[in-house]
Design an enzyme around this catalytic site. Structure first.
Site, PDB file in Angstrom:
ATOM      1  N   LYS A  75       0.856  -1.195   0.000  1.00  0.00           N
ATOM      2  CA  LYS A  75       0.000   0.000   0.000  1.00  0.00           C
ATOM      3  C   LYS A  75       0.879   1.227   0.000  1.00  0.00           C
ATOM      4  O   LYS A  75       1.784   1.355   0.822  1.00  0.00           O
ATOM      5  CB  LYS A  75      -0.900   0.010   1.243  1.00  0.00           C
ATOM      6  CG  LYS A  75      -1.898   1.165   1.253  1.00  0.00           C
ATOM      7  CD  LYS A  75      -3.023   0.856   0.289  1.00  0.00           C
ATOM      8  CE  LYS A  75      -3.991   2.030   0.163  1.00  0.00           C
ATOM      9  NZ  LYS A  75      -3.427   3.158  -0.606  1.00  0.00           N
ATOM     10  N   LYS A  99       4.596   2.208   8.801  1.00  0.00           N
ATOM     11  CA  LYS A  99       3.387   2.981   9.078  1.00  0.00           C
ATOM     12  C   LYS A  99       2.153   2.079   9.124  1.00  0.00           C
ATOM     13  O   LYS A  99       1.329   2.185  10.037  1.00  0.00           O
ATOM     14  CB  LYS A  99       3.207   4.058   8.000  1.00  0.00           C
ATOM     15  CG  LYS A  99       2.054   5.014   8.262  1.00  0.00           C
ATOM     16  CD  LYS A  99       1.844   5.979   7.098  1.00  0.00           C
ATOM     17  CE  LYS A  99       3.086   6.784   6.800  1.00  0.00           C
ATOM     18  NZ  LYS A  99       2.868   7.765   5.704  1.00  0.00           N
ATOM     19  N   LYS A 111       5.365   2.053  -2.608  1.00  0.00           N
ATOM     20  CA  LYS A 111       5.375   3.441  -3.055  1.00  0.00           C
ATOM     21  C   LYS A 111       5.689   3.478  -4.542  1.00  0.00           C
ATOM     22  O   LYS A 111       6.297   2.546  -5.086  1.00  0.00           O
ATOM     23  CB  LYS A 111       6.431   4.253  -2.300  1.00  0.00           C
ATOM     24  CG  LYS A 111       6.074   5.726  -2.167  1.00  0.00           C
ATOM     25  CD  LYS A 111       4.959   5.926  -1.147  1.00  0.00           C
ATOM     26  CE  LYS A 111       4.690   7.406  -0.923  1.00  0.00           C
ATOM     27  NZ  LYS A 111       3.681   7.625   0.145  1.00  0.00           N
ATOM     28  N   THR A 195      -5.273  12.843   5.681  1.00  0.00           N
ATOM     29  CA  THR A 195      -3.938  13.046   6.242  1.00  0.00           C
ATOM     30  C   THR A 195      -3.961  14.195   7.241  1.00  0.00           C
ATOM     31  O   THR A 195      -3.407  14.100   8.349  1.00  0.00           O
ATOM     32  CB  THR A 195      -2.918  13.333   5.133  1.00  0.00           C
ATOM     33  OG1 THR A 195      -2.889  12.219   4.226  1.00  0.00           O
ATOM     34  CG2 THR A 195      -1.529  13.537   5.709  1.00  0.00           C
ATOM     35  N   ASN A 226      -2.302  20.054  -0.094  1.00  0.00           N
ATOM     36  CA  ASN A 226      -3.557  19.472   0.376  1.00  0.00           C
ATOM     37  C   ASN A 226      -3.549  19.219   1.883  1.00  0.00           C
ATOM     38  O   ASN A 226      -4.477  19.595   2.597  1.00  0.00           O
ATOM     39  CB  ASN A 226      -3.838  18.166  -0.375  1.00  0.00           C
ATOM     40  CG  ASN A 226      -4.169  18.404  -1.828  1.00  0.00           C
ATOM     41  OD1 ASN A 226      -4.599  19.497  -2.194  1.00  0.00           O
ATOM     42  ND2 ASN A 226      -3.968  17.408  -2.664  1.00  0.00           N
ATOM     43  N   SER A 363      -7.503   5.365   3.365  1.00  0.00           N
ATOM     44  CA  SER A 363      -7.343   4.555   2.151  1.00  0.00           C
ATOM     45  C   SER A 363      -7.754   3.107   2.427  1.00  0.00           C
ATOM     46  O   SER A 363      -8.376   2.448   1.592  1.00  0.00           O
ATOM     47  CB  SER A 363      -5.891   4.601   1.658  1.00  0.00           C
ATOM     48  OG  SER A 363      -5.648   5.740   0.882  1.00  0.00           O
TER      49      SER A 363
END
Length: 437
Positions: A75, A99, A111, A195, A226, A363
């Site tokens: 992820k 994480k 990633k 986030t 963002n 997510s």
């Protein structure tokens, strides 16, 4: 105890792995697990040919790394930036592994990225680039293999293109392969601010432990994208005094506090929303003092929030930091050498793998909703996010206090314990080699 750093890994990944050296002193983890965490499972480099609007063919470099998938499918986001490299993507995938383990999500770490300045491309060129990237990495991703998400300079529109392209390749609708999509394409309520909301929850959980209340707490935020701009809004609404913000072009500073709502409105108006990417800058607001990003980092504030890119605070400028508390919203904004300097100065650093984990958590919620076909309200998403972030923030705090270690080390201890348990469940040397002991 053997550490995860070695001379064969790239510099950024080697620096990232140094964060675990202290954590390894406080966990019981097998040599097998350490050996497996030293290397990414897959590292893919691809070339993406794109027909430009003027007829030229331009070839871009793209990457996708799945660092570990022991706890579940990979992820991680996809970033578009001129400095994207395999080294950087491997480091980010490494961080994502820890994480996801820290938040106890059923995912591994991954990633991706493309080396490009997206502001130089038209919307049509961006779409062709995004779809070309999926064409190139399609065999390496999947709903149960590796799941994409937005990151630096990617957004819901781009995620929608990527999901659509993968579905076209597979000849079936595959909503769960990409998160952070538009709501109309299976996205989740709350993902666009996840986030920032997650970081806000961590800040609200941690600062009261130091007897800080919002009205008396000054904040500087580096990065007004963002996450940074949304977080500034949440903090301002809660009563915090935001005295400085910045974006890639520079920043503004007002000791009496900024009107964040006005700053956000100005940037939204100046960015020409018809384009995919903004053209404006917060530093074009002339009624406040204009400062550089480096000057913002050195301001005498209670809370500093790096929300831009990695390695913003290094050994070269760590001595200049005056903030008492740092919450890492960006990935890896503080180098390992700078960490030591900040620790000696008595500055509390709350790590990225905790603070910015709201994005991957929502997510995960989106992935669950895609698979079940049952979609939640914004209130339900935020309730679940609050419960998850508060629980892991408290776990990290408890470990830090019990072991008398810093918050970053405590977060890695928690994540390592979960990763080690999963990795050892597949068998270790002690299991396969019988001894008389």
């Amino acid at each position: 105890m053997q550490n995860l750093g070695n001379s064969t890994v790239p510099s950024l990944l080697s620096d990232a792995s140094k964060r675990l050296e202290q954590a390894l002193k406080h966990v019981t983890i097998s040599e097998d697990a350490i050996a497996r965490l030293q290397h990414p499972k897959t590292s893919l480099s691809v070339s993406i040919p794109v027909r430009m609007d003027d007829g030229r063919l331009k070839v871009f470099s793209g990457y996708r790394v799945r660092y570990d998938d022991t706890r579940g499918a990979g992820k991680g986001g996809v970033r578009y930036h001129p400095n994207v490299s395999l080294d950087e993507v491997q480091s980010l995938a490494f961080w994502m592994t820890f994480k996801c383990a820290l938040l106890d999500l059923p995912f591994g770490g991954a990633k991706g990225g493309i080396t490009v300045n997206p502001k130089e491309l038209s919307k049509a060129e961006l779409e062709r680039l995004s779809r070309g990237y999926i064409d190139a990495i399609a065999d390496a991703i999947g709903v149960d293999t590796d799941i994409l998400a937005p990151d630096v300079y990617t957004n819901a529109t781009i995620m929608g293109w990527m999901m659509d392209q993968y579905s076209t390749i597979q000849r079936q609708l595959c909503r769960g392969v990409v998160t952070g999509k538009p709501l109309s394409l299976g996205g989740s309520n709350g993902r666009d601010t996840a986030t920032a909301m997650g970081a806000f929850i961590v800040i609200q959980t941690m600062l009261p432990k130091f007897q800080l209340n919002p009205q008396e707490t000054t904040v500087a935020i580096q990065g007004f994208g963002n996450a940074g701009s949304a977080l500034a809004g949440f903090l301002a609404e809660a009563g915090y005094k935001i005295v400085a913000v910045s974006d890639s072009k520079g920043g503004i500073y007002a000791p009496q506090g900024l009107d964040i709502a006005s700053v956000r409105e100005h940037k939204n108006q100046s960015r020409e929303m018809k384009a995919v990417y903004c053209q404006g800058s917060v530093c074009s607001i002339v009624e406040h003092q204009v400062i550089s990003n480096q000057e913002l980092l050195a301001l005498d504030v209670d809370v500093l929030i790096p929300a831009a890119l990695e390695n913003q605070i290094t050994a070269n400028n760590a001595d200049d930091i005056k903030a008492k508390y740092i919450f890492e919203v960006a990935n890896g904004p503080i180098s390992s050498d700078a960490d030591k300097i900040l620790g000696k100065k008595g500055i509390y650093v709350f790590p990225d793998i905790l603070v910015n984990a709201g994005g991957v958590t929502v997510s995960y919620f989106e992935w669950v909703q895609n698979r079940s076909g049952w979609y939640w309200t914004l209130e339900e998403v935020n309730q679940r996010l609050k419960a998850k972030m508060e629980a892991e923030a408290e776990n990290t705090w408890t470990i830090a206090k019990d072991l008398i270690i810093d918050a970053r080390t405590a977060a890695y201890v928690n994540a390592l314990n979960r990763l080690g348990t999963a990795l050892d469940a597949k068998g270790t040397r002690n299991y396969f080699v019988k001894t008389d002991k």
